[in-house]
Scaffold this motif. Sequence first.
Motif, PDB file in Angstrom:
ATOM      1  N   HIS A 185     104.374 107.613  53.279  1.00  0.00           N
ATOM      2  CA  HIS A 185     104.757 108.777  52.473  1.00  0.00           C
ATOM      3  C   HIS A 185     104.080 108.670  51.099  1.00  0.00           C
ATOM      4  O   HIS A 185     104.735 108.367  50.104  1.00  0.00           O
ATOM      5  N   PRO A 186     102.767 108.931  51.040  1.00  0.00           N
ATOM      6  CA  PRO A 186     102.020 108.687  49.805  1.00  0.00           C
ATOM      7  C   PRO A 186     102.382 109.638  48.668  1.00  0.00           C
ATOM      8  O   PRO A 186     102.760 110.790  48.893  1.00  0.00           O
ATOM      9  N   THR A 187     102.265 109.122  47.455  1.00  0.00           N
ATOM     10  CA  THR A 187     102.373 109.958  46.265  1.00  0.00           C
ATOM     11  C   THR A 187     100.977 110.427  45.899  1.00  0.00           C
ATOM     12  O   THR A 187      99.975 109.816  46.267  1.00  0.00           O
ATOM     13  N   PHE A 188     100.907 111.510  45.148  1.00  0.00           N
ATOM     14  CA  PHE A 188      99.618 112.096  44.783  1.00  0.00           C
ATOM     15  C   PHE A 188      99.791 112.933  43.524  1.00  0.00           C
ATOM     16  O   PHE A 188     100.906 113.241  43.104  1.00  0.00           O
ATOM     17  N   GLY A 189      98.682 113.307  42.947  1.00  0.00           N
ATOM     18  CA  GLY A 189      98.667 114.213  41.810  1.00  0.00           C
ATOM     19  C   GLY A 189      97.370 114.993  41.820  1.00  0.00           C
ATOM     20  O   GLY A 189      96.357 114.504  42.317  1.00  0.00           O
ATOM     21  N   PHE A 190      97.411 116.217  41.296  1.00  0.00           N
ATOM     22  CA  PHE A 190      96.179 116.998  41.172  1.00  0.00           C
ATOM     23  C   PHE A 190      96.328 118.038  40.074  1.00  0.00           C
ATOM     24  O   PHE A 190      97.441 118.387  39.671  1.00  0.00           O
ATOM     25  N   GLN A 243      95.257 110.427  45.501  1.00  0.00           N
ATOM     26  CA  GLN A 243      96.384 109.976  46.303  1.00  0.00           C
ATOM     27  C   GLN A 243      96.524 108.478  46.120  1.00  0.00           C
ATOM     28  O   GLN A 243      95.538 107.749  46.097  1.00  0.00           O
ATOM     29  N   GLN A 244      97.756 108.010  45.980  1.00  0.00           N
ATOM     30  CA  GLN A 244      98.026 106.580  45.821  1.00  0.00           C
ATOM     31  C   GLN A 244      97.842 105.867  47.157  1.00  0.00           C
ATOM     32  O   GLN A 244      98.420 106.269  48.154  1.00  0.00           O
ATOM     33  N   HIS A 245      97.045 104.827  47.186  1.00  0.00           N
ATOM     34  CA  HIS A 245      96.832 103.980  48.371  1.00  0.00           C
ATOM     35  C   HIS A 245      96.595 104.791  49.646  1.00  0.00           C
ATOM     36  O   HIS A 245      97.418 104.765  50.564  1.00  0.00           O
ATOM     37  N   THR A 264      95.855 125.509  32.761  1.00  0.00           N
ATOM     38  CA  THR A 264      95.666 124.438  33.738  1.00  0.00           C
ATOM     39  C   THR A 264      97.048 123.990  34.178  1.00  0.00           C
ATOM     40  O   THR A 264      97.976 123.936  33.374  1.00  0.00           O
ATOM     41  N   THR A 265      97.178 123.667  35.464  1.00  0.00           N
ATOM     42  CA  THR A 265      98.451 123.166  35.980  1.00  0.00           C
ATOM     43  C   THR A 265      98.246 121.779  36.560  1.00  0.00           C
ATOM     44  O   THR A 265      97.274 121.533  37.270  1.00  0.00           O
ATOM     45  N   ALA A 266      99.172 120.870  36.237  1.00  0.00           N
ATOM     46  CA  ALA A 266      99.175 119.521  36.804  1.00  0.00           C
ATOM     47  C   ALA A 266     100.351 119.427  37.781  1.00  0.00           C
ATOM     48  O   ALA A 266     101.474 119.811  37.447  1.00  0.00           O
ATOM     49  N   PHE A 267     100.061 118.949  38.976  1.00  0.00           N
ATOM     50  CA  PHE A 267     101.068 118.770  40.018  1.00  0.00           C
ATOM     51  C   PHE A 267     101.189 117.287  40.336  1.00  0.00           C
ATOM     52  O   PHE A 267     100.184 116.578  40.381  1.00  0.00           O
ATOM     53  N   VAL A 268     102.394 116.800  40.588  1.00  0.00           N
ATOM     54  CA  VAL A 268     102.621 115.464  41.132  1.00  0.00           C
ATOM     55  C   VAL A 268     103.590 115.631  42.296  1.00  0.00           C
ATOM     56  O   VAL A 268     104.430 116.533  42.301  1.00  0.00           O
TER      57      VAL A 268
END
Length: 112
Positions: A59-64, A51-53, A74-78
């Motif tokens: 309203h944080p951005t994130f990826g996993f 997670q960003q900051h 494999t799946t990448a989510f943002v």
Amino acid sequence: QCDLQGLWRNELGSNMTILATNTAGTFSGSCHTMLAATNKQILVSPLQGAQQHPGAKRHPTFGFTVQWQFSDSTTAFVGQCFVDHHGNEILETTWLLREEVLSHKDTWKATR
């Protein structure tokens, strides 16, 4: 303020659990999809993300990424976390799924 930790469900019945986010913003958890293009049994699969900051943004951005345990993909989510006017947290995400193909010439059909 959004907190990614907890159980999340989507409108199609899939769910994921995100464990605590550490001070660096990284987290882990698991994902159980209700949709899969396979005849195999769908299994709960691990996820890893960042997670960003953490804690600093409303309203944080994130990826996993999710390493599916029942397929060679494999799946990448943002995405970004929002809070609606009722106080409900909502995750808006976009994803890319990559599955294994047997040769480089088939790479065009490996990503959805």
